[in-house]
Design an enzyme around this catalytic site. Structure first.
Site: not given
Ligand code: COA
Length: 317
Positions: A113, A244, A274
């Site tokens: 990520c 994020h 996500n």
């Protein structure tokens, strides 16, 4: 003194939208549970045959347009992804062939990520060093390819998309600082196998969600403080947090620790889910194109992911 600045941003989301009610038909879950625990309402899923580089190319062309640049102007490509089209050549190289900027360095960064944060930090360093003039930092994913669609604990979270930023040299800072970290002792808390290690053959994303949650919240607030301290800035100096987009509760907890009202936080998790490395550049592009983030404003980008790896960047847009 040369700095780098953001010349343009771009993003792309696949056409297909998967809603929480669609997921109710696939696994034992409810729209209410997903909204309450994650904030996610819908997410985009790549079409059959659509690859990570396909999504990235669209995002990059949009970023180049925004910057008024042509593909052949690009002289550095850093491509963050966890879901590459091939084992090799890497996604940066595949993208380079499509853009036509032959000969320039092109590579992928597999830090899950935080892939975009790592790509951005490297692009920034090359521009600052005078070794690149038009550097692309990309985050693109087709996480739907490594999601177990029968596992309710992960199927509701992950999605597809791409975002890109073009950096150019500037006499004024742009990117004030970047901060990268990793702690491999957490390697078993969040991973995807199927590599050459015969002990970990499960390719689908495997995660101990609540443990990851706790480490993410404490790590991210430290990471933000680190970036502000490095620039002798107070939390109140920030115009925007571009976090994020893993879980709305993580974002809210981070904003609370920063004393930052949610109106100054870019949130796209409700619409994007996500998207791992694509999450921050997607949110950034949304913030810019929606007119929220204005030239001259100060923003903090941060991401946290498998490894664990994490990073932040303080940027004057
Ligand atoms: N629908 C309904 N129930 C579900 C579910 C779903 N989709 N997924 C899990 N549950 C259940 C669990 O089975 C558990 O049931 P039990 O209490 O009967 O055992 C219960 O919900 C609580 O599970 P838990 O995992 O403790 O929930 P949580 O509040 O921690 O939320 C996450 C789960 C995954 C949403 C959350 O932990 C999270 O977002 N973690 C961080 C993820 C992340 O950021 N990952 C990427 C880092 S980049």
């Amino acid at each position: 003194m040369i700095y780098s600045r953001i010349a343009g941003t771009g993003s792309y989301l696949p056409e297909k939208v998967l809603t929480n009610s669609d997921l109710e038909k696939m696994v034992d879950t409810t729209d209410e549970w997903i909204r309450e625990r994650t904030g996610i309402e819908r997410r985009h899923i790549a079409a059959e045959g659509e690859t990570t580089v396909d999504l990235a190319e669209r995002a990059v062309r949009a970023a180049l347009d925004a910057a008024g640049c042509k593909p052949e102007d690009v002289d550095f490509i850093a491509f963050g992804t966890t879901t590459p089209d091939l084992w090799f050549p890497n996604c940066g190289v595949l993208l380079q062939a499509r853009l036509g900027c032959r000969g320039v360095p092109a590579f992928s960064v597999e830090t899950a990520c935080s892939g975009f944060m790592y790509a951005l930090a490297m692009a920034d360093k090359f521009v600052r060093a005078g070794e690149a003039r038009r550097a692309l930092a990309i985050g693109a994913e087709t996480l739907s390819r490594i999601t177990d669609w029968t596992d309710r604990s992960t199927a509701v979270l992950f999605a597809d998309g791409a975002g890109a930023v073009l950096l150019e040299p500037s006499t004024e800072p742009g990117i004030l600082s970047t901060h990268l970290h990793a702690d491999g002792t957490y390697k078993d808390m969040l991973y995807s196998g199927g590599g050459t290690d015969a002990r970990k053959t499960r390719r689908a994303i495997t995660m101990t969600g609540n443990e990851v949650f706790k480490v993410a919240v404490s790590t991210l607030s430290k990471s933000i403080d680190e970036a502000l301290a490095a620039n002798h800035l107070e939390r109140s100096a920030l115009d925007w947090l571009v976090p994020h987009q893993a879980n709305l509760r993580i974002i809210q907890a981070t904003a609370r620790k920063l004393d930052l009202p949610m109106e100054r936080v870019i949130t796209t998790v409700q619409d994007h889910g996500n998207t791992s490395a694509a999450s921050v550049p997607l949110a950034l592009d949304y913030g810019v194109r929606s007119g929220k983030i204005q030239r001259g404003q100060l923003m903090l980008l941060e991401a946290f992911g498998g490894g664990f790896t994490w990073g932040s960047a303080l940027i004057r847009y």
